[in-house]
Motif scaffolding. Structure first.
Motif, PDB file in Angstrom:
ATOM      1  N   ARG A  94       1.058  -0.772  -0.198  1.00 25.69           N
ATOM      2  CA  ARG A  94      -0.209   0.105  -0.045  1.00 25.69           C
ATOM      3  C   ARG A  94       0.897   0.771   0.105  1.00 25.69           C
ATOM      4  O   ARG A  94       0.792   1.914  -0.257  1.00 25.69           O
ATOM      5  N   ASP A  98       1.256   4.727  -2.523  1.00 24.57           N
ATOM      6  CA  ASP A  98       1.485   6.208  -2.453  1.00 24.57           C
ATOM      7  C   ASP A  98       2.090   6.798  -3.383  1.00 24.57           C
ATOM      8  O   ASP A  98       2.583   8.446  -3.222  1.00 24.57           O
ATOM      9  N   ARG A 126      -7.322   0.859  -6.124  1.00 27.75           N
ATOM     10  CA  ARG A 126      -8.344   1.210  -5.835  1.00 27.75           C
ATOM     11  C   ARG A 126      -8.960   0.419  -5.308  1.00 27.75           C
ATOM     12  O   ARG A 126      -9.519   0.657  -3.863  1.00 27.75           O
ATOM     13  N   ARG A 174      -4.558   9.515  -5.745  1.00 27.77           N
ATOM     14  CA  ARG A 174      -3.838   9.869  -4.262  1.00 27.77           C
ATOM     15  C   ARG A 174      -2.974  10.087  -3.917  1.00 27.77           C
ATOM     16  O   ARG A 174      -3.198   8.952  -2.540  1.00 27.77           O
ATOM     17  N   PRO A 175      -1.804   9.902  -4.334  1.00 22.19           N
ATOM     18  CA  PRO A 175      -0.795   9.703  -4.323  1.00 22.19           C
ATOM     19  C   PRO A 175      -0.531  10.286  -2.635  1.00 22.19           C
ATOM     20  O   PRO A 175      -0.879  11.873  -2.871  1.00 22.19           O
ATOM     21  N   LYS A 176       1.080  10.332  -1.690  1.00 21.03           N
ATOM     22  CA  LYS A 176       1.790  11.303  -1.515  1.00 21.03           C
ATOM     23  C   LYS A 176       2.957  11.669  -1.845  1.00 21.03           C
ATOM     24  O   LYS A 176       3.537  12.571  -1.075  1.00 21.03           O
TER      25      LYS A 176
END
Length: 272
Positions: A94, A98, A126, A174-176
């Motif tokens: 997971r 990200d 996802r 929605r990556p960090k």
């Protein structure tokens, strides 16, 4: 750098070494990217910049070293002691998701519309429902200024538009952290600005970014830190002001001097 994860690091690369046959591509690279930081990597062609990003994104294997995301060990070199591999977090898969990556080439699916390109991974990876994925895709197309292009195919877009779609596609997961590998190098000069504007806005919005680029203006303006690489190692790092006005290492000074000479030559040629 120690063997443990650094406090406050979004991404940490520790003692990373990658070899292909007898050729060492990266040698004992240590790097930390803090949350909300824009770290820009510069250097000559063949210096290992793109290989570094591909190792961080887990596209390329490496022999030695460790990769941490948010303090969790998520990958180790295959020559590391077995106990290192046993330390890998159960969340490793997971956490690697990200990270979003945008390449030199756009890598869009030519048989899918822009909207379909953006919704494919969020649905399959996802597990988003179709309607939710489409709403998310529309939001990110708006963010990159392409809200009217959803039904078009990649062949109907300019290079700059395709690269902005590629950025939106990465954002839709929605990556960090966003990784950018020379994303303007395949574009005509007049199209570079529209892509850099999107990246500047992402930086202003607080996205953590690791950027490999030849765009020195972007590095000066947007980078929080600049790393200069050559020969597969980190030669020097510091603030943009320090690197571009007072570089400490002779190799850094030589590289920047050549860039300045090239820019001056282009400027003179433009007046002829």
């Amino acid at each position: 750098m120690g063997t443990e994860a650094a406090n406050g690091a979004m991404v940490q690369v520790a003692e990373l070494t990658r070899r292909i046959g007898v050729l060492t591509i990266l040698k004992d690279v240590n790097l930390i990217v803090a949350a909300r930081e824009v770290l820009v990597v510069i250097g000559p062609s063949g210096s290992g910049k793109s290989s570094l990003l591909r190792c961080v994104s887990r596209l390329d294997p490496f022999q030695r070293g460790r990769l941490y995301v948010e303090g969790h060990l998520v990958a180790v070199g295959h020559e590391e002691p077995p106990e290192r591999a046993r330390q890998i977090s159960a969340e490793a898969g997971r956490l690697r998701q990200d990270m979003g990556m945008v390449f030199q080439q756009f890598n869009l699916f030519p048989h899918l519309t822009v909207l379909q390109n953006l919704t494919l991974a969020p649905q399959r990876v996802r597990g988003l429902a179709s309607a939710e994925a489409e709403t998310l895709a529309a939001d990110f197309l708006c963010k990159v200024g392409l809200q009217d292009m959803a039904k078009r195919y990649p062949s109907q877009l300019s290079g700059g538009q395709q690269q902005r779609v590629a950025i939106a596609r990465a954002l839709a997961m929605r990556p960090k952290v966003m990784l950018f590998d020379e994303v303007t190098s395949a574009l005509d000069p007049e199209l570079v600005g529209e892509v850099l504007r999107v990246m500047r806005q992402l930086a202003a919005d607080g996205m953590t970014m690791l950027v490999v680029t030849h765009e020195m203006g972007f590095a000066r303006e947007v980078g929080d830190r600049v790393v200069f690489m050559d020969g597969g190692v980190v030669v020097e790092s510091g603030t943009p002001a320090a690197i571009f006005t007072e570089p400490q290492q002779p190799r850094t000074r030589a590289f920047l001097r050549k860039l300045l000479e090239r820019e001056q030559g282009l400027s003179v040629a433009g007046t002829l």
